[in-house]
Scaffold this active site. Structure first.
Site, PDB file in Angstrom:
ATOM      1  N   ARG A   1       0.445  -1.202  -0.301  1.00  0.00           N
ATOM      2  CA  ARG A   1       0.183  -0.397  -0.005  1.00  0.00           C
ATOM      3  C   ARG A   1       0.760   1.298   0.200  1.00  0.00           C
ATOM      4  NH1 ARG A   1      -4.555  -1.865   4.378  1.00  0.00           N
ATOM      5  NH2 ARG A   1      -5.493  -3.064   3.521  1.00  0.00           N
ATOM      6  N   HIS A   2       0.501   2.595  -0.285  1.00  0.00           N
ATOM      7  CA  HIS A   2       1.312   3.260  -0.601  1.00  0.00           C
ATOM      8  C   HIS A   2       1.279   4.120   1.589  1.00  0.00           C
ATOM      9  CE1 HIS A   2       0.503   4.496  -4.653  1.00  0.00           C
ATOM     10  NE2 HIS A   2      -0.998   4.226  -4.950  1.00  0.00           N
TER      11      HIS A   2
END
Length: 581
Positions: free
Chosen positions: A214-215
């Site tokens: 995920r970012h």
């Protein structure tokens, strides 16, 4: 999933405790109240409170005396998924005034990263098996060819034709691409595009719900933060290679400008449709339509870079016969007007970022707001970048669930594909143009290409180290995907040049790898990207999981969905079906 059970035992008579908590990755964050634990009723009978704690990152726990607001103890610990822990708060045996906080493991946690390790090993085994099969088949084909050549006494011309066929798929050999009079199309470029695209599909589908797929919440890099800039970079390379080819065929510049404008317009329109699906929420209100997005960023970047190259396009110089006779900076000096424009754009980004006054926020603020910076600037997420977007587009037209909300609990809208970041996206694409010029200007000089790729990778990496002070949060300009900071651009561009440094000789020069399977999605990138977004919630790309709190089931589902798009791209490639805008 990503949680552990913590039992807090307060054995202190007459002392109520307040437990504060936060992630250790939350930089300069205020600690949040986790739970209040009442005093021990009597000796031997502690007061116990049970809480769930996150296991994604390390945790900071601070216990305070509720009445006196005085710290009792503080500890940092990385809890494991599904683990059961006890925190024992009691007086030491040496004295009444000394307090000990001991953490005990009641039940061992599971290894949540085991499914990723297994998936990696399975993929590695598959690659080895497929490679061995291809090698054995190539040996059989070679023996068959020898037999046919001896028995049928084929002509030398036919024999040479057979020797020129590199694979059963009928793809032209690398040397043919390099020496052919047809437009230069390098397989490493499509392979790199495919790698970025497939990683993008995987992380967009969830990446097994692992935090590193995920970012990043704010500063720093995860796997998810790599893919979009690489796609922009390779788009820049493709712009130069394809535009040079079109101009060499005699296409008028004005006509090409119309195609550039139309393609940019289509990308932006498709992007707006994709980021506003509203499948089950009823009609979408115009007041809440999200305007920025991935394809919108690509469309705007493509337009600026393509027009810039079109305006200053020059005939590609004759290929030099030797390295020494070539001017070593020809690929740079021939583009000095473009470089001047790009550097001026970067000056605009720096000026707006560090000198634009933002109401209620310190000038030049680069932080996440929310709990960050000890909670002093809760509504300053993104500084000038967020302010410009909210001022020009309006808060309701921006992304409402930014990654900064995960750790920093930000409440204002912030869009990572906003207006100000587009400037650095243009810089990223232009660095990709530079890679394309290296490939074309020195196409008969493999050594020269590799030296230039290595030099650019090292140069940009050095800039990144200087800007960040080789740290995640302490540098002048940290690496930040939400801001598309210049250090983020130099870091990812450095990686991109080093990747091309490996791919070009392996794929295009030596032909040791065909780029399979990434080559096929790279040849149909728009279709794969749009398709994976549109059909994300449809079977067989998603189905009901037996245990939705297990990483392994999410990982299997996301891997299968990604593999299906690779298969679709392969089938379309074989049928010669390509969606181009």
């Amino acid at each position: 999933m990503d949680q552990a059970l913590l039992l807090i035992h307060n054995e202190l008579p007459g002392t109520n405790l307040t437990v504060y908590w936060n992630f250790d990755r939350c930089y300069h964050c205020l600690l949040q109240v986790l739970v209040d634990v009442s005093q021990s009723r009597k000796p031997g009978e502690p007061s116990i409170e049970a809480v769930a704690v996150s296991t994604q990152h390390g945790s900071i726990l601070q216990l305070n005396d509720t009445a006196e607001e005085k710290q009792v103890c503080r500890l940092e610990y990385k809890f494991g998924e599904f683990g059961n822990y006890s925190l024992l708060v009691k007086h030491t045996h040496d004295g009444v005034n000394e307090i000990a906080c001991d953490l005990v493991v009641n039940e061992k946690p599971v290894d949540s990263n085991l499914p990723v390790s297994i998936a990696f090993l399975v993929g590695l085994v598959l690659i080895i098996v497929v490679s061995l099969l291809r090698f054995s088949l190539s040996l059989e084909d070679f023996h068959d060819w020898i037999s046919k050549a001896i028995n049928s006494q084929e002509t030398d011309g036919l024999i040479n034709s057979e020797l020129g066929s590199p694979s059963r798929a009928g793809d032209p050999p690398p040397e043919a691409w390099r020496q052919s009079a047809t437009p230069l199309r390098l397989r490493c470029v499509d392979t790199f595009r495919g790698i970025a695209l497939i990683l993008m599909v995987f992380v967009n589908y969830g990446g097994g719900r692992y935090w590193y797929f995920r970012h990043a919440s704010w500063n720093g890099l995860t796997v998810a933060d790599l893919v979009f800039p690489w796609f922009v970079f390779i788009m820049g390379s493709s712009i130069f290679l394809s535009m040079t080819s079109v101009l060499q065929r005699g296409c008028p510049k004005f006509r090409l400008l119309g195609k550039i404008a139309w393609r940019s317009f289509l990308l932006i329109c498709i992007g707006i449709v994709i980021v506003n699906p509203n499948y089950c929420l009823g009609p979408l209100s115009w007041e809440k339509v999200r305007i920025p997005g991935v394809l919108q960023r690509l469309g705007g970047t493509y337009f600026v870079v393509a027009v810039l190259e079109l305006l200053f396009a020059k005939p590609v110089p004759e290929i030099c016969t030797s390295e020494r006779s070539c001017f070593s900076l020809l690929d740079i000096t021939s583009s000095w007007p473009q470089w001047l424009f790009v550097l001026m754009l970067e000056g605009v980004w720096l000026a707006l970022t560090f000198f634009l006054p933002v109401p209620g926020c310190p000038t030049g603020y680069l932080g996440p707001g929310g709990l960050g910076d000890w909670g002093k600037y809760p509504n300053c997420t993104g500084g000038a970048a967020g302010y410009i977007d909210r001022l020009l587009l309006g808060g309701h037209h921006l992304y409402q669930h930014p990654s900064s909300a995960v750790l920093y609990h930000t409440e204002v809208a912030y869009d990572p594909e906003g207006i100000l970041g587009t400037i650095n996206s243009i810089v990223m694409a232009f660095l990709g143009v530079q890679a394309g010029k290296i490939l074309l200007y020195y196409k008969d000089q493999t050594k020269g290409i590799l030296i230039r790729f290595a030099a650019w990778g090292c140069f940009l990496g050095f800039i990144s180290v200087a800007l960040t002070k080789a740290s995640e949060n302490e540098g002048f300009i940290p690496v930040n995907k939400n801001l598309w900071s210049i250090s983020y651009i130099t870091t990812l561009s450095s990686f991109a040049f080093f990747i091309l440094l490996v791919l070009y000789p392996v794929v295009d020069v030596k032909g040791l790898w065909t780029g399979t399977p990434f080559f096929y999605p790279g040849m149909n990138s728009i279709l794969v990207y749009v398709g994976h977004e549109v059909f994300a919630n449809y079977f067989p790309f998603r189905w009901r999981l037996g245990d939705s709190e297990a990483h392994k089931e999410h990982l299997v589902q996301n891997t299968v969905a990604t593999a299906l798009w690779v298969l679709i791209a392969y089938v379309l490639y074989k049928k010669k079906v390509f969606w181009k805008i």
